[in-house]
Design an enzyme around this catalytic site. Structure first.
Site, mmCIF file in Angstrom:
data_model
loop_
_atom_site.group_PDB
_atom_site.id
_atom_site.type_symbol
_atom_site.label_atom_id
_atom_site.label_comp_id
_atom_site.label_asym_id
_atom_site.label_seq_id
_atom_site.Cartn_x
_atom_site.Cartn_y
_atom_site.Cartn_z
ATOM 1 N N LEU A 30 3.366 -6.778 -5.321
ATOM 2 C CA LEU A 30 1.896 -6.518 -5.958
ATOM 3 C C LEU A 30 0.962 -5.735 -5.081
ATOM 4 O O LEU A 30 0.959 -6.403 -4.442
ATOM 5 C CB LEU A 30 2.171 -7.256 -6.892
ATOM 6 C CG LEU A 30 3.352 -7.513 -8.550
ATOM 7 C CD1 LEU A 30 3.139 -8.478 -8.803
ATOM 8 C CD2 LEU A 30 3.807 -6.071 -8.158
ATOM 9 N N HIS A 31 0.726 -4.482 -5.341
ATOM 10 C CA HIS A 31 -0.752 -3.948 -4.566
ATOM 11 C C HIS A 31 -1.348 -3.537 -6.398
ATOM 12 O O HIS A 31 -0.688 -3.836 -6.699
ATOM 13 C CB HIS A 31 0.199 -2.950 -4.050
ATOM 14 C CG HIS A 31 0.261 -1.683 -4.292
ATOM 15 N ND1 HIS A 31 0.964 -0.836 -4.920
ATOM 16 C CD2 HIS A 31 2.085 -1.387 -3.656
ATOM 17 C CE1 HIS A 31 1.124 -0.231 -5.411
ATOM 18 N NE2 HIS A 31 2.514 -0.398 -4.545
ATOM 19 N N HIS A 34 0.556 -1.795 -9.105
ATOM 20 C CA HIS A 34 1.202 -2.459 -9.907
ATOM 21 C C HIS A 34 -0.026 -3.099 -10.721
ATOM 22 O O HIS A 34 0.248 -3.228 -11.709
ATOM 23 C CB HIS A 34 1.428 -3.451 -9.215
ATOM 24 C CG HIS A 34 2.734 -3.004 -8.094
ATOM 25 N ND1 HIS A 34 2.536 -3.516 -7.183
ATOM 26 C CD2 HIS A 34 3.817 -2.541 -8.433
ATOM 27 C CE1 HIS A 34 3.908 -2.759 -6.286
ATOM 28 N NE2 HIS A 34 4.893 -2.386 -7.322
ATOM 29 N N ASP A 147 5.884 7.749 -9.452
ATOM 30 C CA ASP A 147 7.163 7.785 -9.081
ATOM 31 C C ASP A 147 7.565 8.850 -10.913
ATOM 32 O O ASP A 147 8.029 8.313 -11.295
ATOM 33 C CB ASP A 147 7.910 6.688 -9.307
ATOM 34 C CG ASP A 147 7.888 6.035 -8.279
ATOM 35 O OD1 ASP A 147 8.799 5.673 -7.264
ATOM 36 O OD2 ASP A 147 6.774 4.976 -8.408
ATOM 37 N N ARG A 184 6.273 0.232 0.423
ATOM 38 C CA ARG A 184 6.269 0.825 1.691
ATOM 39 C C ARG A 184 4.786 0.529 2.923
ATOM 40 O O ARG A 184 5.672 1.167 3.844
ATOM 41 C CB ARG A 184 7.409 1.750 1.738
ATOM 42 C CG ARG A 184 8.644 1.055 0.852
ATOM 43 C CD ARG A 184 9.480 2.495 1.045
ATOM 44 N NE ARG A 184 11.108 1.887 0.450
ATOM 45 C CZ ARG A 184 11.322 2.149 -0.783
ATOM 46 N NH1 ARG A 184 10.504 2.839 -1.430
ATOM 47 N NH2 ARG A 184 13.068 1.730 -1.010
HETATM 48 P P1 AMP Z 1 8.162 0.021 -7.830
HETATM 49 O O1 AMP Z 1 7.908 -1.738 -7.733
HETATM 50 O O2 AMP Z 1 7.662 0.686 -6.223
HETATM 51 O O3 AMP Z 1 9.455 -0.138 -8.278
HETATM 52 O O4 AMP Z 1 7.172 0.027 -8.509
HETATM 53 C C1 AMP Z 1 6.634 -0.043 -9.799
HETATM 54 C C2 AMP Z 1 5.754 0.250 -10.868
HETATM 55 O O5 AMP Z 1 4.500 0.561 -9.987
HETATM 56 C C3 AMP Z 1 6.327 2.033 -11.217
HETATM 57 O O6 AMP Z 1 6.257 2.110 -12.415
HETATM 58 C C4 AMP Z 1 5.582 2.531 -9.808
HETATM 59 O O7 AMP Z 1 5.462 3.561 -10.405
HETATM 60 C C5 AMP Z 1 4.421 2.253 -9.928
HETATM 61 N N1 AMP Z 1 3.343 1.905 -8.987
HETATM 62 C C6 AMP Z 1 3.436 2.153 -7.095
HETATM 63 N N2 AMP Z 1 2.997 2.716 -6.984
HETATM 64 C C7 AMP Z 1 1.881 2.949 -7.658
HETATM 65 C C8 AMP Z 1 0.856 3.682 -7.431
HETATM 66 N N3 AMP Z 1 -0.014 3.709 -5.877
HETATM 67 N N4 AMP Z 1 0.197 3.677 -8.527
HETATM 68 C C9 AMP Z 1 0.106 3.779 -9.834
HETATM 69 N N5 AMP Z 1 1.863 3.251 -9.709
HETATM 70 C C10 AMP Z 1 2.344 2.841 -9.614
#
Ligand code: AMP
Length: 273
Positions: A30-31, A34, A147, A184
């Site tokens: 998580l960042h 998230h 995304d 990533r």
């Molecule tokens: P992931 O863990 O990459 O599957 O992402 C989980 C959710 O966080 C998805 O809805 C992503 O679109 C959202 N997300 C990922 N990176 C960002 C970001 N930089 N800003 C806003 N939402 C994000």
């Protein structure tokens, strides 16, 4: 914060909740991106459920499923401190049988752009999101505009399958220098991080040209491709909010998308104009 690992317990937990439920599906590591989704959910709902699950069916053979960053202990702390009510972290065997029905993303819009470069990726995304929405039956579910195509396809799935959840799009969170946050990004070394900045830089330049009056999408693509030349570009495309390719920018109805490899890391970014 309650931690749940099996689907049945999650359903029991959910069914006891009377208030609105917000749901934030993630793959962990998580960042701040998230966290912004999580905070929005906590503000807008009585209870917030977060899931952490690195979903194998959305990774193609040869992609980074095994190497995908996992930081469970840090993620737990982040969720706890943010005020998450329930964290769902299932094992793969809890989510998938050996032989089960498959879900197909729409033939056209599930197989262009990300879906063209990662064929079958969105089949896996929709499969897991549908399972998770069925388990959590959220009032609101939060997805990042980062995304963009995924967000669009999930909104369509909810519509086509008459699901009762509202999908809430959330703004892209960036580093101070413009790099869109992504789990990533940890793969990038110093030089690669500099090159990675070209994605947001190209989008910024495109926006500037649009503000100055440029409307021709081919011209904008060419300008972006020039900026992105030190990277291995997979696509630079401009679509309307329904993901139709467009020749002319439509203000307030266009998305400029880019995917490129920097070293071995595949990055995506976009801007809504
Ligand atoms: P992931 O863990 O990459 O599957 O992402 C989980 C959710 O966080 C998805 O809805 C992503 O679109 C959202 N997300 C990922 N990176 C960002 C970001 N930089 N800003 C806003 N939402 C994000």
């Amino acid at each position: 914060m309650i931690q749940i690992t099996d689907p049945k317990s999650l359903q029991n937990y959910r069914n006891k909740i009377q208030e609105n439920v917000g749901f934030v599906p993630t793959m962990g590591a998580l960042h701040e991106g998230h966290i912004s989704l999580i905070k929005k959910s906590i503000t807008e709902n009585g209870k917030t459920i977060v899931s952490i699950f690195v979903n194998p069916t959305q990774f193609l053979p040869g992609e980074d499923l095994d190497a995908y960053p996992r930081k469970l202990q840090a993620d737990l702390k982040i969720c706890e401190l943010a005020g998450v009510d329930c964290l769902f972290m299932p094992d793969i065997q809890e989510m998938y049988e050996k032989d089960e029905l498959s879900i197909k993303a729409p033939k056209i819009k599930g197989y262009i752009l990300e879906g063209y470069n990662r064929p079958g990726h969105f089949d896996g995304v929709l499969q897991i999101v549908l399972k998770l929405l069925n388990l959590t039956k959220p009032t609101n579910a939060y997805f990042g505009k980062k995304d963009a195509q995924q967000l669009f396809l999930i909104q369509n799935m909810v519509k086509h399958l008459f699901l009762e959840t509202t999908i809430v799009p959330c703004e892209i969170v960036r580093e101070h220098d413009g790099l869109a946050l992504s789990s990533r990004n940890v793969y990038l070394n110093e030089q690669e991080r500099q090159d990675a900045l070209l994605l947001s830089k190209s989008l910024k330049t495109a926006t500037k040209r649009i503000i100055e009056g440029e409307r021709d999408t081919e011209t904008i693509r060419k300008i972006m491709l020039e900026i992105l030349s030190p990277t291995a570009v997979e696509y630079v495309q401009i679509v309307d909010r329904e993901f139709n390719y467009i020749q002319e920018i439509q203000i307030n109805n266009s998305i400029i998308l880019v995917a490129a490899r920097v070293g071995t890391t595949r990055l995506i970014d976009n801007i809504w104009v």
